[in-house]
Scaffold this motif. Sequence first.
Motif, PDB file in Angstrom:
ATOM      1  N   ARG A 289       1.016   4.162  -2.906  1.00  0.00           N
ATOM      2  CA  ARG A 289       0.874   5.597  -2.616  1.00  0.00           C
ATOM      3  C   ARG A 289       2.093   6.371  -3.089  1.00  0.00           C
ATOM      4  NH1 ARG A 289      -1.310   4.018   2.533  1.00  0.00           N
ATOM      5  NH2 ARG A 289       0.734   4.401   3.438  1.00  0.00           N
TER       6      ARG A 289
ATOM      7  N   CYS B  64       6.803  10.919   1.060  1.00  0.00           N
ATOM      8  CA  CYS B  64       6.915   9.462   1.111  1.00  0.00           C
ATOM      9  C   CYS B  64       7.973   9.013   2.119  1.00  0.00           C
ATOM     10  CB  CYS B  64       7.222   8.905  -0.261  1.00  0.00           C
ATOM     11  SG  CYS B  64       5.842   9.123  -1.407  1.00  0.00           S
TER      12      CYS B  64
ATOM     13  N   ASP C  10       6.319   8.656   5.309  1.00  0.00           N
ATOM     14  CA  ASP C  10       5.454   7.481   5.327  1.00  0.00           C
ATOM     15  C   ASP C  10       6.255   6.206   5.552  1.00  0.00           C
ATOM     16  OD1 ASP C  10       3.011   6.182   5.195  1.00  0.00           O
ATOM     17  OD2 ASP C  10       3.074   5.989   3.016  1.00  0.00           O
TER      18      ASP C  10
ATOM     19  N   ASP D 299       1.931   6.699  -6.936  1.00  0.00           N
ATOM     20  CA  ASP D 299       0.853   7.611  -7.303  1.00  0.00           C
ATOM     21  C   ASP D 299       1.217   9.057  -6.972  1.00  0.00           C
ATOM     22  OD1 ASP D 299      -1.862   8.307  -8.107  1.00  0.00           O
ATOM     23  OD2 ASP D 299      -2.201   8.643  -5.954  1.00  0.00           O
TER      24      ASP D 299
ATOM     25  N   GLU E 143       0.823  -1.200   0.000  1.00  0.00           N
ATOM     26  CA  GLU E 143       0.000   0.000   0.000  1.00  0.00           C
ATOM     27  C   GLU E 143       0.858   1.251   0.000  1.00  0.00           C
ATOM     28  OE1 GLU E 143      -2.621  -0.206   3.322  1.00  0.00           O
ATOM     29  OE2 GLU E 143      -3.551  -2.054   2.638  1.00  0.00           O
ATOM     30  N   LYS E 144       1.958   1.225   0.749  1.00  0.00           N
ATOM     31  CA  LYS E 144       2.851   2.380   0.792  1.00  0.00           C
ATOM     32  C   LYS E 144       3.515   2.602  -0.557  1.00  0.00           C
ATOM     33  CE  LYS E 144       3.867   2.273   5.705  1.00  0.00           C
ATOM     34  NZ  LYS E 144       4.906   2.156   6.717  1.00  0.00           N
TER      35      LYS E 144
END
Length: 78
Positions: free
Chosen positions: A16, A65, A68, A19, A12-13
Amino acid sequence: MSEHPKELFADEKWDRLIDLSLRRTVYGLLGGSLVALALFRGPSTRAASVAFGAGWGAGSAWQACAKDFQGSVKSSSS
């Protein structure tokens, strides 16, 4: 509510990250292009403006990021 393993959160990271990186880099390219067309006449200054915009977008995505991913990768020294 089922709990997913931590390994699945990395996917999922990464989704993201890809994207966000693509969107912000493209937005930076578009913004740099608009500024280049509006303010500059020479091809080298226009290219520099577009490159600056793309770098700004990519750097912004990198910073977001990095926050994250911070803490999700275990260091090899511990």
